[in-house]
Design a protein around this motif. Structure first.
Motif, mmCIF file in Angstrom:
data_model
loop_
_atom_site.group_PDB
_atom_site.id
_atom_site.type_symbol
_atom_site.label_atom_id
_atom_site.label_comp_id
_atom_site.label_asym_id
_atom_site.label_seq_id
_atom_site.Cartn_x
_atom_site.Cartn_y
_atom_site.Cartn_z
ATOM 1 N N GLN B 132 9.677 9.951 15.334
ATOM 2 C CA GLN B 132 9.297 9.572 13.942
ATOM 3 C C GLN B 132 7.895 8.756 13.778
ATOM 4 O O GLN B 132 8.135 7.669 14.533
ATOM 5 C CB GLN B 132 10.339 8.848 13.228
ATOM 6 N N VAL B 133 6.950 9.304 13.433
ATOM 7 C CA VAL B 133 5.745 8.577 13.305
ATOM 8 C C VAL B 133 5.414 7.950 11.917
ATOM 9 O O VAL B 133 5.442 8.486 11.110
ATOM 10 C CB VAL B 133 4.310 9.330 13.596
ATOM 11 N N VAL B 134 5.478 6.519 11.965
ATOM 12 C CA VAL B 134 5.307 5.702 10.727
ATOM 13 C C VAL B 134 3.945 5.083 10.965
ATOM 14 O O VAL B 134 3.584 4.143 11.849
ATOM 15 C CB VAL B 134 6.568 4.602 10.586
ATOM 16 N N PHE B 135 3.167 5.339 9.866
ATOM 17 C CA PHE B 135 1.990 4.530 9.578
ATOM 18 C C PHE B 135 2.054 3.345 8.851
ATOM 19 O O PHE B 135 2.542 3.767 7.582
ATOM 20 C CB PHE B 135 0.730 5.546 9.364
ATOM 21 N N PHE B 136 1.515 1.997 9.354
ATOM 22 C CA PHE B 136 1.683 0.950 8.343
ATOM 23 C C PHE B 136 0.198 1.018 7.554
ATOM 24 O O PHE B 136 -0.647 0.636 7.931
ATOM 25 C CB PHE B 136 1.766 -0.311 9.245
ATOM 26 N N ALA B 137 0.399 1.435 6.316
ATOM 27 C CA ALA B 137 -0.618 1.800 5.334
ATOM 28 C C ALA B 137 -0.943 0.484 4.598
ATOM 29 O O ALA B 137 -0.460 0.199 3.570
ATOM 30 C CB ALA B 137 -0.246 2.868 4.472
ATOM 31 N N VAL B 138 -1.752 -0.444 5.145
ATOM 32 C CA VAL B 138 -2.040 -1.689 4.364
ATOM 33 C C VAL B 138 -3.642 -1.572 3.894
ATOM 34 O O VAL B 138 -4.378 -0.471 4.402
ATOM 35 C CB VAL B 138 -2.033 -2.826 5.292
ATOM 36 N N GLY B 139 -4.049 -2.185 2.992
ATOM 37 C CA GLY B 139 -5.539 -2.481 2.733
ATOM 38 C C GLY B 139 -5.601 -2.054 1.076
ATOM 39 O O GLY B 139 -4.445 -1.868 0.406
ATOM 40 N N PHE B 140 -6.694 -2.442 0.668
ATOM 41 C CA PHE B 140 -7.230 -2.314 -0.791
ATOM 42 C C PHE B 140 -7.455 -0.985 -1.207
ATOM 43 O O PHE B 140 -7.397 0.221 -0.311
ATOM 44 C CB PHE B 140 -8.243 -3.135 -1.074
ATOM 45 N N SER B 163 5.594 9.495 8.175
ATOM 46 C CA SER B 163 5.774 8.683 7.018
ATOM 47 C C SER B 163 4.856 7.451 6.961
ATOM 48 O O SER B 163 4.385 7.155 7.866
ATOM 49 C CB SER B 163 7.101 8.051 6.758
ATOM 50 N N LEU B 164 4.640 6.949 5.666
ATOM 51 C CA LEU B 164 3.752 5.843 5.467
ATOM 52 C C LEU B 164 4.969 4.683 5.262
ATOM 53 O O LEU B 164 5.533 4.787 4.298
ATOM 54 C CB LEU B 164 2.746 5.855 4.437
ATOM 55 N N LEU B 165 4.651 3.511 5.812
ATOM 56 C CA LEU B 165 4.965 2.083 5.305
ATOM 57 C C LEU B 165 3.848 1.661 4.296
ATOM 58 O O LEU B 165 2.941 0.866 4.827
ATOM 59 C CB LEU B 165 5.534 1.144 6.452
ATOM 60 N N VAL B 166 4.021 1.761 3.022
ATOM 61 C CA VAL B 166 2.840 1.417 2.092
ATOM 62 C C VAL B 166 3.037 -0.050 1.755
ATOM 63 O O VAL B 166 3.849 -0.536 1.311
ATOM 64 C CB VAL B 166 2.742 2.450 0.923
ATOM 65 N N SER B 167 1.829 -0.737 1.958
ATOM 66 C CA SER B 167 1.515 -2.027 1.387
ATOM 67 C C SER B 167 0.133 -2.119 0.703
ATOM 68 O O SER B 167 -0.513 -2.992 1.009
ATOM 69 C CB SER B 167 1.784 -3.023 2.626
ATOM 70 N N HIS B 168 -0.114 -0.926 -0.168
ATOM 71 C CA HIS B 168 -1.612 -1.081 -0.623
ATOM 72 C C HIS B 168 -1.467 -2.261 -2.034
ATOM 73 O O HIS B 168 -0.469 -2.328 -2.433
ATOM 74 C CB HIS B 168 -1.764 0.154 -1.235
ATOM 75 N N VAL B 169 -2.717 -2.882 -1.867
ATOM 76 C CA VAL B 169 -2.942 -3.675 -3.037
ATOM 77 C C VAL B 169 -4.536 -3.497 -3.649
ATOM 78 O O VAL B 169 -5.140 -2.801 -3.230
ATOM 79 C CB VAL B 169 -3.091 -5.100 -2.581
ATOM 80 N N LEU B 170 -4.312 -3.817 -4.935
ATOM 81 C CA LEU B 170 -5.647 -3.526 -5.635
ATOM 82 C C LEU B 170 -6.112 -4.930 -6.284
ATOM 83 O O LEU B 170 -5.796 -6.005 -6.401
ATOM 84 C CB LEU B 170 -4.841 -2.758 -7.100
ATOM 85 N N VAL B 171 -7.739 -4.591 -6.151
ATOM 86 C CA VAL B 171 -8.423 -5.905 -6.481
ATOM 87 C C VAL B 171 -8.339 -6.462 -7.825
ATOM 88 O O VAL B 171 -8.318 -7.661 -7.956
ATOM 89 C CB VAL B 171 -9.752 -5.666 -5.946
ATOM 90 N N SER B 283 -0.320 -4.718 -9.331
ATOM 91 C CA SER B 283 -1.444 -5.138 -8.102
ATOM 92 C C SER B 283 -0.988 -4.499 -6.782
ATOM 93 O O SER B 283 -1.864 -4.708 -6.050
ATOM 94 C CB SER B 283 -1.296 -6.530 -7.728
ATOM 95 N N GLY B 284 -0.234 -3.446 -6.657
ATOM 96 C CA GLY B 284 0.091 -2.515 -5.793
ATOM 97 C C GLY B 284 -0.119 -1.102 -5.870
ATOM 98 O O GLY B 284 -0.161 -0.621 -7.119
ATOM 99 N N LEU B 285 0.047 -0.288 -4.673
ATOM 100 C CA LEU B 285 0.239 1.124 -4.899
ATOM 101 C C LEU B 285 1.519 1.384 -4.206
ATOM 102 O O LEU B 285 1.806 1.030 -3.150
ATOM 103 C CB LEU B 285 -1.020 1.869 -4.540
#
Lengths: 348, 365
Positions: B132-140, B163-171, B283-285
């Motif tokens: 299982q490949v998980v990408f830690f999706a951080v960033g703006f 799959s994605l571990l999503v931790s996106h944020v918005l400016v 403030s996130g996606l």
């Protein structure tokens, strides 16, 4: 043993497991040396720490050093693990002012390594040894189970004869000394990086891996007043300079505009967010020389095939705080510090 | 080097600094939003060239710094599962969670790999169908389109083990949170050029208007930053509060339409906790319901934990421009890059790391 060790070793190395950073030539590795290895084996005072130990034996002064090689992949543009294992160890001897004479070689092979690859590596070692003027005189072979090694690991140890009258070490570096590098920075690291799984980018870059004794000998023969030499391996120029500045208790100031870096290396570093000054080399040295000899030393380097691209990059000053600073092209001054670990592990 | 040296020219820089000196008649406090800008400013010593009337505060735009501790803990947990290959940008590896960091998880036997792109993680997933490949999706907003693309490609190619571990944020919501705080000192913003390359800058106009604050979309090279500062100061001195674009070689008003469409298709706006700043509404996606199959939280049944912040770290004050890194009592002593108390000391874009790397000697003397 240095009695001061009891003062700064109550804390264990951060975490309780070895991490890749412990082998990266930066702060984490220094911590490992100071908290684990030196307390057990004893260690020289910082001003005398060097790439090789100098031993007095029956009137002769021998330099002795060892290094292990785990580079991945084991064939890379401009070299392979075999030539690297010769160059790395003879360069450590050369930095102590010793003519490299004999090497040992330990082979740790992984079950399943193609014999053809091994033959190519051994042939490359033999050619590198012949070029460097050393003989491989003893060795050892072990094979580990498939999956327990990365094809091949090498260890080489080397002995050399220190040239008469030479006592180079960081403690001799003085305010006023000129700082020279023997060529452009970062080629080895970026050549390896370009062929790493998951990072491939197209480049014609080749490793700078080369034996440096010839260049060192030319400087000695010309009577250049050398204070200290260091070859630039893991951690690049940055680690070498910070270690020396801290050991000598001096401030080293560099001129950003004078530091030689190939356009291709600069471009790749910008793209990947790396600092070329902290990228590994395997055929470059930094020399601290007396101010009056700087111009002559630079001429000798530029006249040697291994010193093409040499440059005078800075100067040593007295404190107040020991360390390295760089004057940017905009005229501002900022400190340079070594990284905790390597920007990319397993580079040598 | 072409397209780089032009933007670092010492002579042009000197002329900008002179223009700034001439423009300024009283004290102004600006904030550069992006950590990449902070590092360029400190690395090149640009703040040293400015007249003393101009104060630069460092903003929250370091994705690694603002990723909440609970999500680091989730990544560490996933990395410990035998079937998982956890892929991440390198900077995330040393950010402390409430227990260990991802490097610690790797040393303990976890399969943690550094990649430069989520597409590399997708390639890994295809090469290892049994894992299982998980990408830690951080960033703006900058990194979100590539993550959206990776998910879209995974579905199109029938890759089930990605799959994605999503931790996106918005400016913009973060800027609004700063501006509405009673402790706010910021009078003008240098907005993050790369975020605006994707999103354009129209969404900043209501902010500039409502809070009467100039916002200049700015690049990352020394001359970009000096020009952005000058544009911002001109507005302040003239009493204007508009959105202007310094980084026009990369940014248009509408942004990258193709990327925005992809974001819209795959992500939705969600509330998000920011490390050090707390929860900021909208403030996130997060992945839309139709893409839940690719959400690591869903796939592995993860529960959002709040996580304990280490008591001594004052990242929130640093990230909101209230505290200068060297003024933190732990700076350089109990908190160093080797042994960080908080993310801003670790990340390549963290303000504390920038000061530690480029200013340590002089702050110490």
């Amino acid at each position: 043993m240095n009695p001061d060790f009891s003062l700064n070793c109550p804390l264990p190395v951060e975490g309780d497991l070895v991490r890749l950073a412990h082998g990266g030539g930066g702060r984490a590795m220094q911590g490992l040396l100071e908290r684990t290895f030196f307390p057990a084996f004893g260690g020289p005072p910082p001003g005398l720490r060097h790439d090789a130990s100098v031993l007095e034996l029956g009137g002769a002064r021998l330099a002795f050093t060892t290094d292990s090689y785990v580079v991945r992949p084991y064939f890379f543009p401009g070299g392979d693990i075999g030539s690297l294992a010769v160059h790395g160890t003879v360069n450590d001897l050369a930095m102590a002012g010793a003519r490299p004479l004999y090497l040992s070689c330990g082979f740790i092979l992984e079950e399943g390594l193609p014999l053809e690859d091994l033959r190519r590596i051994v042939a490359s070692m033999a050619a590198a040894a012949a070029q460097a003027g050393v003989e491989v005189v003893t060795g050892d072979t072990k094979v580990v189970d498939r999956g327990k090694g990365d094809g091949i690991y090498l260890n080489t140890a080397g002995v050399g004869l220190v040239e008469p009258g030479i006592r180079w070490h960081p403690g001799r570096v003085q305010p006023g000394d000129a700082v020279l590098v023997s060529g452009d920075l970062g080629r080895h690291g970026m050549a390896i990086m370009a062929c790493r799984e998951g990072l491939e980018f197209e480049t014609r870059l080749e490793s700078d891996s080369a034996p440096l004794w010839g260049l060192v000998e030319a400087l000695i023969r010309a009577g250049v007043e050398i204070r200290c030499l260091r070859d630039l391996t893991r951690g690049g120029l940055t680690s070498a300079l910070v270690e020396i500045a801290e050991a000598a208790g001096v401030r080293i100031t560099l001129e950003e505009g004078a530091i030689p870096v190939l356009e291709e290396v600069r471009g790749a570093c910008e793209l990947l967010g790396l600092d070329p000054m902290a990228v590994a080399n395997e055929g470059r040295l930094v020399a601290f020389v007396a101010p009056g000899d700087a111009t002559r030393a630079l001429e000798i380097m530029l006249g040697d095939p291994l010193g093409q691209g040499a440059a005078r990059i800075g100067q040593v000053q007295a404190g107040p705080a020991a360390g390295v600073a760089i004057r940017t092209r905009l005229g501002t001054l900022r400190p340079v510090d070594m990284l905790n670990g390597e920007q990319l592990p397993r580079i040598c | 080097m072409k397209y780089l040296d032009e933007y670092r020219d010492p002579e042009v820089a000197r002329r900008y600094v002179e223009a700034i000196r001439r423009a300024v008649t009283r004290p102004w406090t600006l904030m550069e939003v992006c950590g990449g800008q902070t590092h360029a400013i400190v690395r090149h010593g640009l703040d040293r060239l400015l007249p003393q009337e101009v104060t630069l505060l460092h903003g929250p735009g370091c994705p690694v710094c603002v990723t909440p501790i609970g999500q680091i803990d989730q990544a560490v947990y996933l990395a410990g599962l035998p079937e998982v290959i956890l892929c991440s940008f390198g900077d995330m590896l040393r950010v402390p969670g409430s227990g260990t960091d991802l490097l610690g998880a790797r040393a303990a036997g976890g399969d943690v790999r550094v990649v430069y792109s989520p597409l590399d993680a997708l390639t890994l997933a295809r090469a290892h169908p049994e894992r299982q490949v998980v990408f830690f999706a951080v960033g703006f907003e900058t990194t979100a389109p590539a993550n959206a693309l990776a998910v879209a490609l995974a579905r199109r190619q029938g890759v089930k083990n990605f799959s994605l571990l999503v931790s996106h944020v918005l400016v913009p919501p973060a800027l609004e949170a700063l501006l509405s705080s009673p402790r706010n000192r910021v009078q003008g913003f240098l907005a993050a050029g790369h975020v605006c390359t994707i999103m354009g800058y129209r969404e900043y106009q209501p902010l500039a208007c409502r809070y009467r604050v100039p916002i200049v979309v700015t690049g990352f090279e020394p001359l970009d930053l000096l020009q952005g500062i000058l544009m911002c100061l001109h507005q302040l001195e003239e009493g204007r509060f508009e959105v202007e674009n310094q980084y026009s070689r990369s940014v248009s008003a509408a942004g990258n339409l193709q990327a925005r469409e992809l974001l819209e298709e795959i992500f939705e706006v969600v509330p998000r906790r920011w490390r050090g700043l707390g929860e900021i509404p909208g403030s996130g996606l997060g992945l839309r319901a139709g893409w839940r199959d690719f959400d690591a939280r869903h796939r592995f049944g993860l529960v959002e934990s709040v996580g304990e912040e280490p008591g001594e770290c004052r990242a929130g004050e640093v990230l909101s421009g209230v505290l200068r890194p060297p003024d933190c009592p732990a700076f350089g002593t109990r908190c160093t890059p080797e042994s960080p108390l908080g993310a801003p000391m670790v990340s390549g874009e963290g303000a504390c790391a920038a000061y530690h790397r480029y200013r340590r000697l002089e702050e110490a003397t």
